[in-house]
Enzyme design. Structure first.
Site, short mmCIF file in Angstrom:
data_model
loop_
_atom_site.label_atom_id
_atom_site.label_comp_id
_atom_site.label_asym_id
_atom_site.label_seq_id
_atom_site.Cartn_x
_atom_site.Cartn_y
_atom_site.Cartn_z
N ASP A 477 26.32 14.24 7.00
CA ASP A 477 26.63 12.83 7.27
C ASP A 477 25.63 12.23 8.25
O ASP A 477 24.92 12.95 8.97
CB ASP A 477 28.06 12.75 7.84
CG ASP A 477 28.76 11.44 7.52
OD1 ASP A 477 28.07 10.47 7.17
OD2 ASP A 477 29.99 11.41 7.66
N ASP A 547 32.78 4.87 1.64
CA ASP A 547 34.05 5.23 2.28
C ASP A 547 35.21 4.49 1.64
O ASP A 547 36.37 4.80 1.90
CB ASP A 547 34.00 4.90 3.78
CG ASP A 547 33.28 5.99 4.56
OD1 ASP A 547 33.08 7.08 3.99
OD2 ASP A 547 32.91 5.75 5.72
C1 GLA Z 1 31.78 9.01 7.59
C2 GLA Z 1 31.96 9.53 6.18
C3 GLA Z 1 33.41 9.87 5.95
C4 GLA Z 1 33.87 10.88 6.98
C5 GLA Z 1 33.61 10.35 8.38
C6 GLA Z 1 33.87 11.41 9.43
O1 GLA Z 1 32.35 7.76 7.74
O2 GLA Z 1 31.50 8.61 5.25
O3 GLA Z 1 33.60 10.37 4.65
O4 GLA Z 1 33.18 12.09 6.77
O5 GLA Z 1 32.27 9.92 8.53
O6 GLA Z 1 33.66 10.96 10.70
#
Ligand code: GLA
Length: 737
Positions: A477, A547
């Site tokens: 990420d 997300d």
């Molecule tokens: C990002 C990702 C999510 C999750 C969060 C965790 O927003 O896109 O899927 O993994 O971080 O903090």
């Protein structure tokens, strides 16, 4: 031969299956763009360079050289000497003067395609791609510029990149190096790009091209949620099947600019490259700079053909992962199930519940390390939090594996929390401008990955965990943009190199990862889909799309994403309702049908969903197994767009041999008093007949494609259905109807 040089006419002809690209050299040595479009057998000459028209050519009348440069259709415009359209290359010499001019020297043609050192780039075998290098020089700056064209015949793709070499004794300062330019006559073009925001990534936008410059760009240090390193110019009649399309896409994950410019003479210049804002690169004597690659395609058959050219090209010539066409384990991710509030028992309960329903891998998301119980600490401290994970990570992994499931884990290796042991020891490892407190985003700073020792540390943190237990999958990420661009390791005049050096650092780390762990399934992610780009695809076969996991929001996001990316690359999960981002309730079935157009997985607390929903999971996972190969390898067709027409959302994936096709229809809002809706299928064999699985109905390929198929009986908002058409000579497959 994909590439030919006509010595008499001083012209290069680059041919793909359906397209031709022509480059000419003027008498003075200016490398000019003659034509890009439908494939030509023959071409008479370089008259399209219009060197006979006013203003006069430099050779005939030096007085008008500047005006000449401002209209000449060039392959690679340099700045400062009279071409007032957007330049691709701006250089200052060591005395601070700006201006450059490049002249043709020689060329080189080779089978295959050379690597671009340190950068992600497409690849191909010697019989799949041929590369032309046009070598030019600026004799005053003693600079060599190599224009590289790789021709992928089968996929109708030409990739372009540029290398700048300083052959003089003094430093040169690069202030802008774009990778590609396309000069054309305007054809009432409309510009298509992808724009958005967090949770609204890659919405398709289409506007008439006006006089002046229209650009999309990112200076956020990532390709970004907001704009996308892609641009297409299309003729006004362009639909999925008709119209001319010129498209460019950047194999790069950092700052970019894509721009189209309509000029005073109704010419159009389209460029793409690293964003010049904030960029500066010192090219010392003897050094070279390699610009990232641009993927170029032309379609005379509308957007659908463009889409399928990109899909085929990325699948065959960019995604290296062994998982490209392999079955990927159906995962359940605990992020939306627990956020930071989990422990071994909770994770095992989810894993156990998931296993019972046919799910194959547990992914432990954010919150397992340091003292991270919220998003405000511990990035950089990649040691397991044993208060949450009693017995440690190997113990948890073993228990998950004993259930018969694989294990995956989340990292955010590029970051450092101000509240972390790492920051307390190495505050200078954060990107920052000395004397100015750096701005936080999500309570975190970005690591200065231009520095080798910082990269080594961050890489080792990930690798150590992966070496400690059998972990099958990593979600990598990156949750904030870059600001406060400063590195204490760079000299004053090299600070402008930081964003690009950062990107090269990320690429180096991911290269190490996939080299040391060749069987690892890597999924890139960036606050959802802020770094969904061809650069990242080179390392990971899938990228988390957004997300926003709401099935209806995903229709638009996935439609925009699938405009250029194969479905096999789109991270898509079934999540809980009401949806955590938009609060919408959609049928469980629709959530699965939409996620099936991507990698497919779950992101919910399986121990808390209703029995009725739980019971649907085995059927859904069976659908994944049944259609996985078709979705990964097939031809994608956009049949109807709810976003565009507000009637129905519908896409189809047809097997390349036309043996079967899967059609997904989503009725977004139910409408009163309407008849069935007709859709026309694509990619079938018009001579053959197809049975609609589970119905007893049989149709000919030509009636499905030319007359259409009727969508009936979709009841209520957000209802959806899958239709599987199987050619009659193909054996009935096992599996759900
Ligand atoms: C990002 C990702 C999510 C999750 C969060 C965790 O927003 O896109 O899927 O993994 O971080 O903090």
């Amino acid at each position: 031969m994909a590439i030919q040089f006509d010595e008499k006419r001083n012209m290069f002809k680059l041919d793909t299956k359906c397209t031709t690209y022509l480059i000419g050299i003027s008498k003075e040595g200016y490398v000019g763009h003659i034509y890009y479009g439908k494939r030509l057998k023959e071409f008479g000459g370089g008259y399209l360079l219009r060197t006979e028209e006013f203003p006069f050519t430099p050779e005939a009348n030096k007085r008008e050289k500047a005006a000449f440069l401002d209209v000449y259709p060039t392959e690679y415009p340099t700045g400062g000497l009279g071409d007032y359209r957007e330049s691709c290359l701006d250089i200052r010499n060591s005395e601070g003067y700006m201006g450059s001019e490049i002249f043709y020297k020689e060329y080189l043609v080779e089978d295959g395609k050379p690597h671009l050192p340190g950068l992600p780039a497409s690849f191909g075998e010697k019989d799949e791609v041929q590369t032309l290098q046009i070598i030019c020089e600026d004799p005053i700056l003693r600079m060599r510029v190599t224009l590289m064209y790789s021709v992928f015949e089968e996929e109708d793709i030409i990739t372009r990149s540029v290398k700048i070499e300083n052959q003089g004794e003094k430093a040169l300062h690069l202030e802008k190096v774009y990778s590609a330019c396309l000069d054309m006559d305007n054809q009432e073009f409309e510009m298509i790009d992808l724009c958005g925001s967090w949770a609204r990534e890659r919405y398709i936008q289409r506007e008439k091209l006006r006089y002046g410059r229209q650009r999309v760009s990112s200076s956020r240090g990532e390709s970004s949620h907001q704009e996308h390193p892609f641009m297409a110019l299309v003729t006004p009649d362009t639909t999925q099947e008709t119209g001319e399309v010129y498209a460019m896409h950047f194999v790069y994950s950092g700052n970019f600019t894509a721009q189209a410019e309509r000029t005073q003479f109704d010419y159009v210049r389209m460029v793409l490259g690293i964003c010049a804002e904030g960029f500066r690169w010192n090219l010392k004597a003897g050094e070279s700079f390699q610009a990232p690659e641009v993927v170029l395609t032309y379609s005379a058959e509308g957007l659908g053909k463009m889409t399928r050219s990109f899909h085929d090209f990325y699948r065959k010539h960019l995604i290296r992962s062994p998982y490209l066409y392999k079955k990927r384990p159906i995962l359940i991710n605990n992020w939306e199930a627990t956020y930071f509030d989990f422990n071994t028992e909770k994770l095992l309960a989810i894993a156990k519940g998931a296993k019972e329903q046919g799910i194959e891998m547990l992914v432990m998301d954010d919150g397992w390390f340091g003292k991270r119980n919220f998003d405000d600490s511990s990035l950089g401290d990649w040691t397991v939090n044993e208060e949450k994970l009693k017995g440690g990570l190997p113990h948890l992994v073993k228990q998950v594996r004993d259930l018969g499931m694989e294990f995956g884990i989340w990292f955010e290796p590029e970051m450092i929390s101000p509240d972390s042991d790492l920051y307390r020891v190495h505050p200078d490892w954060a990107i920052q401008i000395p004397g100015r407190e750096p701005g936080q985003i999500r309570a975190q700073y970005v690591l200065d990955l231009s520095r080798q020792e910082v990269r080594d540390y961050a890489y080792e943190c990930v690798a150590k965990i992966l070496r400690s237990a059998p972990i099958s999958y990593v979600k990598w990420d990156m949750n904030r943009q870059l600001t406060d661009l400063g590195s204490i390791a760079l000299l004053a005049d090299a600070q402008g190199e930081l964003s690009h050096r950062y990107m090269l650092g990320v690429y180096e780390m991911q290269e190490r990862l996939v080299t040391e762990f060749p069987d690892l399934l890597l999924e890139n992610c960036s606050g959802g889909g802020a770094r969904f780009d061809p650069g990242m695809l080179y390392y990971s076969p899938q990228i988390w799309c957004s997300d926003d996991t709401d099935a209806i929001e995903r229709l638009r996001i996935q439609e925009g994403t699938a405009l250029i990316y194969p479905l096999s690359a789109m991270g898509a999960h079934v999540s809980d309702c009401p949806n955590h981002i938009v609060g919408r309730r959609t049928p469980f079935e629709t959530r699965a049908n939409v996620a099936l157009a991507g990698t497919f997985g779950y992101e919910l607390d399986i121990t808390r969903i209703s029995e009725e929903e739980k019971k649907q999971i085995p059927g859904q996972t069976a659908l994944y197994h049944k259609y996985r190969e078709l979705i990964q390898k097939g031809d994608y067709y956009r049949i109807a767009s709810w976003t565009d027409k507000k009637s129905l959302d519908c896409w189809e994936v047809a097997a390349k041999d036309a043996s079967h096709a899967l059609v997904t229809c989503v009725q977004v809002l139910a409408q009163p008093n309407i008849h069935s809706r007709k859709i026309k299928l694509k990619g079938l064999d018009k001579e053959k007949t197809y049975r609609l699985e589970g119905s007893g109905e049989v149709y000919s390929g030509e009636e499905l494609m030319y007359c259409g198929f009727l969508i009936k009986g979709l009841e209520g908002d957000f209802a959806s259905r899958l239709y599987h058409f199987v050619r009659e000579d193909v054996q009935e497959e096992e599996g759900p109807q």
